[in-house]
Design an enzyme around this catalytic site. Structure first.
Site, mmCIF file in Angstrom:
data_model
loop_
_atom_site.group_PDB
_atom_site.id
_atom_site.type_symbol
_atom_site.label_atom_id
_atom_site.label_comp_id
_atom_site.label_asym_id
_atom_site.label_seq_id
_atom_site.Cartn_x
_atom_site.Cartn_y
_atom_site.Cartn_z
ATOM 1 N N LYS A 1 0.843 -1.187 0.000
ATOM 2 C CA LYS A 1 0.000 0.000 0.000
ATOM 3 C C LYS A 1 0.885 1.246 0.000
ATOM 4 O O LYS A 1 1.762 1.406 0.855
ATOM 5 C CB LYS A 1 -0.915 0.006 1.231
ATOM 6 C CG LYS A 1 -1.987 -1.069 1.207
ATOM 7 C CD LYS A 1 -3.046 -0.785 0.157
ATOM 8 C CE LYS A 1 -4.208 -1.756 0.217
ATOM 9 N NZ LYS A 1 -5.246 -1.447 -0.779
ATOM 10 N N LYS B 1 -13.781 -6.847 -7.766
ATOM 11 C CA LYS B 1 -14.182 -7.102 -6.388
ATOM 12 C C LYS B 1 -15.690 -7.309 -6.360
ATOM 13 O O LYS B 1 -16.440 -6.537 -6.962
ATOM 14 C CB LYS B 1 -13.801 -5.931 -5.484
ATOM 15 C CG LYS B 1 -12.311 -5.714 -5.327
ATOM 16 C CD LYS B 1 -12.020 -4.483 -4.473
ATOM 17 C CE LYS B 1 -10.527 -4.271 -4.295
ATOM 18 N NZ LYS B 1 -10.240 -3.000 -3.570
#
Length: 331
Positions: A154, A250
């Site tokens: 991240k 997703k």
């Protein structure tokens, strides 16, 4: 026992503590808040879990209300084919779609992939996420996970070149994908992509804000770039062809496994590579997403690994290898 003619609906909010904290460019959290949909009929109960995402204006309470409204609309005829008319793409539709598919599989005594005519999912390697932090903190977290074959890093904007260099030093053998979560700008895009290329990053996920990603079509991309926030369902695919090389599917964005599978087929036909991703949730969120893994170049289904505790009958993880769900969990 519930009458086969009268399905019983239930929905609730659950909270699952995260082991430590999960931090991305938009903030940090210490628990996963999920919403569960259950449909019982003929002695069987189908379950689905979703993770409402504030980035798209979703809250657990609003998702719960949407589920209850949809359940009333579907009462007496609970079929997946009607969901598209009752709910828009998003977390609520995902939970209900997965619950209906789970119920159908249990009622028919088949696995979900058999019902859908899809390839049987196999054990596969999932990414393991390193949260956003200082280069030193991310290096320390990476050192503990350096034996994992695929790491998802991240990033958060300023200082990302230093972060990725520090991570690579601690994990020289791991394949790296990075996720900027819309934190880069057109001004630093090429610099950051070059920094990723210099340390052998395989994929950069959503570097620019959705709707402000035109610069990706104007530059030479030294690393493959994946759309996440810029892509939701099939309707959003065609406009991304010049800007992205891959898409992250997703279930919470697509609105369920039904749309996600159709989206994967359409994306492959357009030449996109596929990542199957997740929000931070339990194995009940991950299990339906396993149906997409036969088509995926990248699998990022590590949500339960970030929790302090997973639910009963959760997916089996051996290091970074994740196995398909058992019927006691889903499908």
């Amino acid at each position: 026992m519930t009458s086969s003619r009268s399905p019983r609906f239930a929905a609730r909010i659950e909270r699952w503590p995260i082991a430590g904290a999960f931090t991305i460019s938009r903030g940090s959290k210490t628990e996963a808040v999920t919403v569960i949909a259950e449909i019982s009929q003929g002695g069987h109960t189908g379950r689905g879990e979703c993770v409402p995402y504030p980035r798209y204006g979703e809250t657990p309470e609003a998702t719960l209300a949407a589920l209850r409204a949809a359940q009333r609309a579907l009462r007496g005829r609970p079929g997946r084919e009607g969901l598209q008319r009752v709910l828009p793409a998003g977390a609520a539709r995902n939970a209900l779609d997965c619950a209906l598919l789970d119920l159908e599989a249990k009622t028919r005594g088949q696995r979900a992939w058999e019902l859908l005519g899809r390839a049987e999912p196999r054990a596969c390697t999932t990414a393991f996420t390193i949260s956003l932090g200082t280069p030193e903190a991310m290096a320390a977290a990476t050192a503990k996970a350096a034996n994992r074959p695929l790491l998802k890093i991240k990033l958060g904007g300023e200082g990302d070149a230093e972060r990725i260099a520090a991570v690579r030093k601690e994990a020289p053998e791991s394949e790296l994908i990075v996720d900027a979560n819309e934190a880069w700008t057109a001004a630093d895009l090429e610099h950051n992509l070059a920094a990723c290329a210099a340390v052998g990053v395989t994929l950069v996920e959503q570097p620019l804000p959705a709707g402000q990603d035109e610069a990706l079509a104007r530059i030479r991309r030294p690393v493959a770039v994946c759309a996440d926030e810029s892509v939701h369902d099939r309707a959003s695919l065609e406009g991304l062809r010049e800007r992205y090389d891959a898409i992250n599917i997703k279930l919470d964005k697509a609105g369920g496994v039904s749309e996600a599978l159709a989206m994967a087929d359409a994306a492959q036909a357009l030449g996109f590579e596929i990542m199957v991703g997740c929000m931070v949730g339990t194995s009940l969120s991950m299990a339906p997403a396993m149906l997409l893994t036969p088509q995926a170049r990248f699998v990022d289904l590590d949500g339960p690994l970030l929790l302090a505790k997973d639910r009963e009958h959760g997916l089996r993880y051996e290091g970074s290898t994740v196995y398909p769900p058992e019927p006691a969990l889903w499908g």
